[in-house]
Design a protein around this motif. Structure first.
Motif, PDB file in Angstrom:
ATOM      1  N   PRO A 338       0.927  -1.250   0.073  1.00  0.00           N
ATOM      2  CA  PRO A 338       0.039  -0.004   0.114  1.00  0.00           C
ATOM      3  C   PRO A 338       1.029   1.145  -0.109  1.00  0.00           C
ATOM      4  CG  PRO A 338      -0.062  -0.964   2.106  1.00  0.00           C
ATOM      5  CD  PRO A 338       0.725  -2.000   1.203  1.00  0.00           C
ATOM      6  N   GLN A 355      -3.229   4.578   0.728  1.00  0.00           N
ATOM      7  CA  GLN A 355      -2.973   2.920   0.759  1.00  0.00           C
ATOM      8  C   GLN A 355      -3.648   2.245  -0.097  1.00  0.00           C
ATOM      9  OE1 GLN A 355      -1.339   1.992   4.210  1.00  0.00           O
ATOM     10  NE2 GLN A 355      -0.764   3.842   3.239  1.00  0.00           N
ATOM     11  N   ARG A 356      -3.346   2.414  -1.423  1.00  0.00           N
ATOM     12  CA  ARG A 356      -3.681   2.018  -2.489  1.00  0.00           C
ATOM     13  C   ARG A 356      -2.747   0.656  -2.816  1.00  0.00           C
ATOM     14  NH1 ARG A 356      -6.190   3.189  -7.401  1.00  0.00           N
ATOM     15  NH2 ARG A 356      -7.489   4.626  -5.899  1.00  0.00           N
ATOM     16  N   PRO A 357      -3.116  -0.453  -3.053  1.00  0.00           N
ATOM     17  CA  PRO A 357      -1.873  -1.603  -3.246  1.00  0.00           C
ATOM     18  C   PRO A 357      -1.573  -1.332  -4.853  1.00  0.00           C
ATOM     19  CG  PRO A 357      -4.161  -2.536  -2.372  1.00  0.00           C
ATOM     20  CD  PRO A 357      -4.140  -1.120  -2.588  1.00  0.00           C
TER      21      PRO A 357
END
Length: 423
Positions: A338, A355-357
């Motif tokens: 993330p 917190q984007r993978p």
């Protein structure tokens, strides 16, 4: 469907690798696919097959002249909400008889320009506008076709900032007062009632609000005809959503929307106008950006990129989601972690996602923001004195810059010092 796919490990726009465009214009930039724009217009046109109709592209979604000309040459009409958009449509070669003028705040000067240049119809939004339009048209010795925009008080089940059909929205006239307002319109010189206008919002992912609104329009049509008004045209607005998140269920298709139109108003014998914008342009465009730094923070990592909220404001304004993918295709099964993807502007709101993978990306690596063809470049600004980013149009293996990045000198020269400040 769009035409942005990985080939040989590189994301392409149709047949052009994005790395080739970046090498020519630098990052960040917008890129649009001609094939996707054309396909999305065509599916809407086909969805209304068998009914007299005109697909009027909602220019507010993306008003670049090249985009307008591509669609206009295919037969599209244009839905405009300012005299500037009207003049853009005319500059792109769209004739006045295919341009519809919407919007709540039309001025006298705008009315005069549009009436002189030719217009298909005014979508009137209030009684003060109706009185002013009548006065201006009469002074100019013309009679202008009008619809009245009615507010059906239907919940579009969309973001509050893009809902337009509830009783507390600023748009249109309450449908309960429509017969009274149509009676007024029929009594005024310079205007000719020809239909009804309705638009309930944007990014709709459920057809039931359309069904509810269109049924109310059908009932109103019968009432107004009984009152002696000619109702031969129904402007049903736009607003059908697009899949911003590829992992979510897809919104309804234009063909399904067309079925709702037939079911609810198809028996009335009216010409149908629709005003799609986002669905035509949204998935036809990407914004491409480069990582400036990868920053390790306390408890989270940041990708600081060279695009910012002034280039794509939707995440800051609407908390909007855009799928973000690397331009260079990750290896199958590549590990993800993330990250917060942020721009360089001095605002905490300059955050595209938290917190984007994402697969591992280093300084200089490029990413693409999907579904950025609508409400991207048109809503951009030069905040923090950042130049507007280029727009590029692709057709097959060709690409062209359709709005260049201004130089800093060009930006500075637009400002003028008052005489008393000059040496």
């Amino acid at each position: 469907m769009d035409h942005f796919l990985y080939r040989n490990g590189v994301l392409h726009a149709e047949d052009v690798p994005l790395t080739e465009i970046a090498a020519t214009v630098g990052t960040p930039f917008y890129v649009y696919s001609s094939a996707t724009l054309a396909r999305h217009y065509t599916v809407f046109d086909e969805a209304l097959a068998g009914m007299p109709h005109l697909v009027c592209y909602a220019m507010k979604a993306n008003s670049n002249l090249a985009v307008l000309k591509l669609l206009g040459d295919m037969g599209a009409g244009m839905d405009v909400v300012s005299v500037g958009e009207y003049l853009r449509a005319k500059a792109a070669g769209v004739p006045g008889e295919r341009i519809v003028f919407s919007g709540v705040g039309k001025t006298r000067a705008e009315m005069e320009t549009v009436l002189a240049g030719g217009i298909r119809q005014f979508n009137v939004e209030s009684e003060p506008e109706l009185y002013l339009l009548s006065k201006v048209a009469s002074e100019m010795g013309v009679e202008v076709p009008i619809t009245v925009r009615v507010n059906p008080d239907v919940d579009a089940k969309t973001h509050p900032k893009i809902a337009t059909g509830m009783s507390d929205n600023k748009f249109g006239i309450p449908i309960a007062r429509a017969r009274e307002v149509y009676k007024l319109a029929a009594s005024l010189p310079g205007v000719k009632v020809i239909g009804i206008d309705v638009h309930i919002g944007s990014q709709l992912v459920d057809l039931s609000p359309y069904r509810d609104a269109f049924r109310k329009v059908a009932e109103l049509t019968e009432q107004l005809r009984a009152d002696g008004h000619e109702i031969s045209r129904l402007d049903l607005g736009g607003g059908l959503g697009i899949p911003y998140e590829r992992s979510n269920a897809a919104p309804p298709l234009p063909m399904d929307y067309g079925d709702v139109v037939r079911e609810t108003v198809g028996h009335l014998g009216c010409e149908i106008e629709i005003e799609p914008g986002r669905l035509i342009a949204g998935n036809a465009g990407l914004m491409v950006s480069s990582v400036i730094f990868r920053k390790n923070g306390e408890g989270r990592d940041f990708l600081i990129v060279d695009a910012a909220m002034n280039d794509l404001i939707r995440p800051a304004m609407y908390e909007a989601h855009h799928d973000i993918v690397p331009v260079m295709e990750p290896a199958p099964g590549a590990a993800q972690s993330p990250v917060d993807i942020v721009g360089p502007i001095c605002e905490s709101g300059d955050t595209f996602t938290k917190q984007r993978p994402m697969p591992h990306l280093d300084d200089g690596d490029m990413i693409a923001f999907r579904s950025a063809g609508a409400y991207g470049a048109v809503m951009s600004s030069e905040y923090n004195s950042r130049p507007m980013i280029p727009e590029v149009l692709v057709k097959g293996d060709q690409f062209a810059v359709i709005r260049p990045r201004p130089t800093f000198d060009e930006m500075l020269n637009r400002d003028k010092l008052p005489e008393w400040m000059q040496d």
